[in-house]
Design a protein around this motif. Structure first.
Motif, mmCIF file in Angstrom:
data_model
loop_
_atom_site.group_PDB
_atom_site.id
_atom_site.type_symbol
_atom_site.label_atom_id
_atom_site.label_comp_id
_atom_site.label_asym_id
_atom_site.label_seq_id
_atom_site.Cartn_x
_atom_site.Cartn_y
_atom_site.Cartn_z
ATOM 1 N N LYS A 49 -11.190 6.676 86.924
ATOM 2 C CA LYS A 49 -11.227 7.899 87.738
ATOM 3 C C LYS A 49 -10.176 7.899 88.848
ATOM 4 O O LYS A 49 -9.625 8.926 89.184
ATOM 5 C CB LYS A 49 -12.620 8.085 88.351
ATOM 6 C CG LYS A 49 -13.631 8.542 87.322
ATOM 7 C CD LYS A 49 -14.984 8.812 87.949
ATOM 8 C CE LYS A 49 -15.900 9.419 86.897
ATOM 9 N NZ LYS A 49 -17.230 8.886 86.922
ATOM 10 N N LYS A 50 -9.894 6.749 89.428
ATOM 11 C CA LYS A 50 -8.972 6.671 90.565
ATOM 12 C C LYS A 50 -7.508 6.492 90.150
ATOM 13 O O LYS A 50 -6.623 6.485 90.981
ATOM 14 C CB LYS A 50 -9.373 5.519 91.498
ATOM 15 C CG LYS A 50 -10.763 5.654 92.081
ATOM 16 C CD LYS A 50 -10.763 6.632 93.233
ATOM 17 C CE LYS A 50 -12.144 6.742 93.845
ATOM 18 N NZ LYS A 50 -12.506 8.104 94.176
ATOM 19 N N GLU A 51 -7.254 6.320 88.875
ATOM 20 C CA GLU A 51 -5.896 6.042 88.399
ATOM 21 C C GLU A 51 -5.090 7.332 88.233
ATOM 22 O O GLU A 51 -5.626 8.372 87.870
ATOM 23 C CB GLU A 51 -5.982 5.312 87.055
ATOM 24 C CG GLU A 51 -4.742 4.557 86.668
ATOM 25 C CD GLU A 51 -4.383 3.446 87.643
ATOM 26 O OE1 GLU A 51 -3.307 3.545 88.243
ATOM 27 O OE2 GLU A 51 -5.168 2.501 87.813
ATOM 28 N N SER A 52 -3.797 7.264 88.494
ATOM 29 C CA SER A 52 -2.918 8.424 88.293
ATOM 30 C C SER A 52 -2.687 8.626 86.805
ATOM 31 O O SER A 52 -2.348 7.690 86.080
ATOM 32 C CB SER A 52 -1.571 8.193 88.970
ATOM 33 O OG SER A 52 -1.757 8.065 90.351
ATOM 34 N N VAL A 53 -2.868 9.868 86.356
ATOM 35 C CA VAL A 53 -2.651 10.208 84.951
ATOM 36 C C VAL A 53 -1.371 11.033 84.868
ATOM 37 O O VAL A 53 -1.169 11.969 85.635
ATOM 38 C CB VAL A 53 -3.841 11.026 84.385
ATOM 39 C CG1 VAL A 53 -3.560 11.465 82.963
ATOM 40 C CG2 VAL A 53 -5.117 10.205 84.452
ATOM 41 N N TYR A 54 -0.510 10.663 83.942
ATOM 42 C CA TYR A 54 0.736 11.392 83.731
ATOM 43 C C TYR A 54 0.676 12.055 82.365
ATOM 44 O O TYR A 54 0.076 11.517 81.430
ATOM 45 C CB TYR A 54 1.935 10.441 83.790
ATOM 46 C CG TYR A 54 2.202 9.925 85.179
ATOM 47 C CD1 TYR A 54 3.144 10.535 85.991
ATOM 48 C CD2 TYR A 54 1.487 8.845 85.686
ATOM 49 C CE1 TYR A 54 3.377 10.078 87.286
ATOM 50 C CE2 TYR A 54 1.706 8.379 86.973
ATOM 51 C CZ TYR A 54 2.659 9.005 87.768
ATOM 52 O OH TYR A 54 2.872 8.553 89.030
ATOM 53 N N LEU A 55 1.317 13.202 82.276
ATOM 54 C CA LEU A 55 1.395 13.916 81.009
ATOM 55 C C LEU A 55 2.859 13.980 80.609
ATOM 56 O O LEU A 55 3.695 14.478 81.368
ATOM 57 C CB LEU A 55 0.826 15.330 81.181
ATOM 58 C CG LEU A 55 0.083 15.929 80.006
ATOM 59 C CD1 LEU A 55 -0.979 14.982 79.482
ATOM 60 C CD2 LEU A 55 -0.556 17.236 80.400
ATOM 61 N N GLY A 56 3.148 13.422 79.441
ATOM 62 C CA GLY A 56 4.509 13.478 78.920
ATOM 63 C C GLY A 56 4.570 14.563 77.869
ATOM 64 O O GLY A 56 3.653 14.710 77.064
ATOM 65 N N LYS A 57 5.650 15.331 77.884
ATOM 66 C CA LYS A 57 5.801 16.383 76.882
ATOM 67 C C LYS A 57 6.970 16.014 75.978
ATOM 68 O O LYS A 57 8.017 15.584 76.444
ATOM 69 C CB LYS A 57 6.081 17.717 77.566
ATOM 70 C CG LYS A 57 4.943 18.189 78.452
ATOM 71 C CD LYS A 57 4.863 19.696 78.463
ATOM 72 C CE LYS A 57 3.825 20.282 79.383
ATOM 73 N NZ LYS A 57 2.617 19.577 79.614
ATOM 74 N N CYS A 58 6.749 16.164 74.691
ATOM 75 C CA CYS A 58 7.874 16.009 73.765
ATOM 76 C C CYS A 58 7.639 16.997 72.630
ATOM 77 O O CYS A 58 6.789 16.787 71.775
ATOM 78 C CB CYS A 58 8.061 14.569 73.306
ATOM 79 S SG CYS A 58 6.815 13.821 72.310
ATOM 80 N N GLY A 59 8.355 18.093 72.707
ATOM 81 C CA GLY A 59 8.160 19.172 71.732
ATOM 82 C C GLY A 59 6.773 19.766 71.919
ATOM 83 O O GLY A 59 6.368 20.093 73.020
ATOM 84 N N HIS A 60 6.029 19.884 70.820
ATOM 85 C CA HIS A 60 4.679 20.454 70.878
ATOM 86 C C HIS A 60 3.611 19.362 70.972
ATOM 87 O O HIS A 60 2.456 19.587 70.654
ATOM 88 C CB HIS A 60 4.432 21.362 69.666
ATOM 89 C CG HIS A 60 4.828 20.729 68.372
ATOM 90 N ND1 HIS A 60 4.015 19.866 67.694
ATOM 91 C CD2 HIS A 60 5.975 20.819 67.645
ATOM 92 C CE1 HIS A 60 4.633 19.446 66.604
ATOM 93 N NE2 HIS A 60 5.825 20.004 66.546
#
Length: 184
Positions: A49-60
């Protein structure tokens, strides 16, 4: 067809930290798809819950990245699927299908899993599922999953029809995502 056949760090066009509400949404979607993770508290290890979440985008395709490690991916509005590294750590999290020996080289080259490869006497449909259900693909005689995919027809239809594509192969051993476990 496999999403990550040729995949590298350069394919990730945008990697950004998400708001905690978005992170909670991803976590909730993962728990809904894989109840095992919540029942065993594994979700706390994977997406704290306390961790940073990153979202990577590559195409769809979107990648869920924590501490530089790609843990889950999602194609368009499909379900969040674990990478094979996550699946190998927690094999009980997904429904399982086992192919016959003849299908192995095709699955590992990124081909979709055809019905006859799942209905062969050496193959096993361990868990029942409907269209769109995420599944782990195992090879006859092997202990670890070799691919992750989504059912294109229900397991009942796979047995009944026995032709055509049974599972859409999205990620397999030795594809680009397997070779690049982290984005550091």
């Amino acid at each position: 067809m496999a999403l990550f056949k040729k995949f590298s760090r350069e394919d990730v066009s945008n990697l950004s930290q998400v708001k905690s509400s978005v992170a909670r949404g991803i976590r909730a979607a993962v728990c809904e798809t894989y109840p095992y993770l919540e029942q065993t508290d594994v979700i706390e290890t994977l997406i704290p819950k306390k961790e940073s979440v990153y979202l990577g985008k590559c195409g769809h395709v979107q990648l869920c990245v924590i501490n530089g490690n790609i843990l889950f991916f999602q194609e368009r509005d499909g379900p969040w699927l674990p990478t094979l590294r996550v699946l190998h750590q927690y094999p009980a999290m997904m429904k399982r299908l086992r192919t016959d020996k003849g299908a192995i080289k095709f699955v590992l080259s990124g081909a979709n899993i055809m019905c006859p490869g799942l209905t062969h006497p050496d193959a096993t449909i361990h868990d029942e599922g409907d269209v769109g259900t995420p599944v782990a693909i195992y090879a006859c005689g092997k202990e670890h999953a070799m691919a992750v995919g989504v059912l294109q027809m229900s397991t009942a239809d796979i047995r009944a029809v026995n032709k055509g594509i049974g599972v859409d192969n999205l990620h397999h051993l030795n594809d680009g995502l397997w070779k690049m476990p982290s984005l550091n």
